[in-house]
Write a protein that holds these residues in place. Sequence first.
Motif, PDB file in Angstrom:
ATOM      1  N   CYS A 109       2.614   4.440  -0.979  1.00 43.79           N
ATOM      2  CA  CYS A 109       2.316   5.384  -2.053  1.00 43.79           C
ATOM      3  C   CYS A 109       3.133   6.661  -1.889  1.00 43.79           C
ATOM      4  O   CYS A 109       3.668   6.930  -0.811  1.00 43.79           O
TER       5      CYS A 109
ATOM      6  N   GLY B 294       0.799  -1.204   0.000  1.00 44.83           N
ATOM      7  CA  GLY B 294       0.000   0.000   0.000  1.00 44.83           C
ATOM      8  C   GLY B 294       0.839   1.265   0.000  1.00 44.83           C
ATOM      9  O   GLY B 294       0.307   2.375  -0.050  1.00 44.83           O
TER      10      GLY B 294
ATOM     11  N   ILE C 282      -7.002   1.420  -3.822  1.00 38.99           N
ATOM     12  CA  ILE C 282      -6.601   2.778  -3.434  1.00 38.99           C
ATOM     13  C   ILE C 282      -7.105   3.781  -4.461  1.00 38.99           C
ATOM     14  O   ILE C 282      -7.641   4.834  -4.099  1.00 38.99           O
TER      15      ILE C 282
ATOM     16  N   ALA D  99      -8.147   1.373   2.006  1.00 39.28           N
ATOM     17  CA  ALA D  99      -7.826   0.190   1.191  1.00 39.28           C
ATOM     18  C   ALA D  99      -7.026  -0.833   1.996  1.00 39.28           C
ATOM     19  O   ALA D  99      -7.313  -2.035   1.939  1.00 39.28           O
TER      20      ALA D  99
ATOM     21  N   VAL E 100      -5.382   5.290   1.217  1.00 39.08           N
ATOM     22  CA  VAL E 100      -4.507   4.165   1.569  1.00 39.08           C
ATOM     23  C   VAL E 100      -5.020   3.488   2.837  1.00 39.08           C
ATOM     24  O   VAL E 100      -5.073   2.261   2.921  1.00 39.08           O
TER      25      VAL E 100
ATOM     26  N   GLU F 247     -10.751   4.365  -3.994  1.00 37.77           N
ATOM     27  CA  GLU F 247     -10.968   5.235  -2.832  1.00 37.77           C
ATOM     28  C   GLU F 247     -10.663   6.686  -3.159  1.00 37.77           C
ATOM     29  O   GLU F 247     -11.384   7.596  -2.753  1.00 37.77           O
TER      30      GLU F 247
END
Length: 172
Positions: A53, A51, A164, A90, A87, A167
């Motif tokens: 990012c 996850g 993500i 998710a 994030v 979302e």
Amino acid sequence: MGRHAHANGDELLVDWRTDRLGAARRGDNPLVMAKLNSGYAVFGDTQHLPGYCVLLSDVDGADHLTDLTRAQRADFLADMGLLGEAVFAACNGFDPAFRRLNYEILGNSLHHLHAHIHPRYSWEAREFRDAPVWRYPNEVRFAEEHDTLVSPKAEEYDQLREAITAELTRLA
């Protein structure tokens, strides 16, 4: 890979990793999830913490947060929070061991303003769990097994990236 034209008309293939912002602007960065007000939400090259990012500022010449006007700074920090919210949602649905997020604006190796969003998990080894992510050895953080595009878990990472992105779309 992106293409750049030379004055003589020849094209040169350029790896998107050498100019992440330019590649994002051209649509050549395969990890861009969304264009936000202040920049680009990008899924991390490596997923040793699934996850992970990055938010890349879309302001030319911005190296530090203070290089932005106050309005641009407010947009960047709001987008960092928005990406974190996406994030969080998710990863919370992805792994029951998800605990929290770490937010970082460092700029020590890439001299263009960007923010890191690192999910943290209870399955992390004790010596790393409560420490900054940079305490992980590079051979762990950048191991091929965690490379977003070539890992055996690439399909799993794609599902998380899609969650993500969904979302981000919902929140924006």
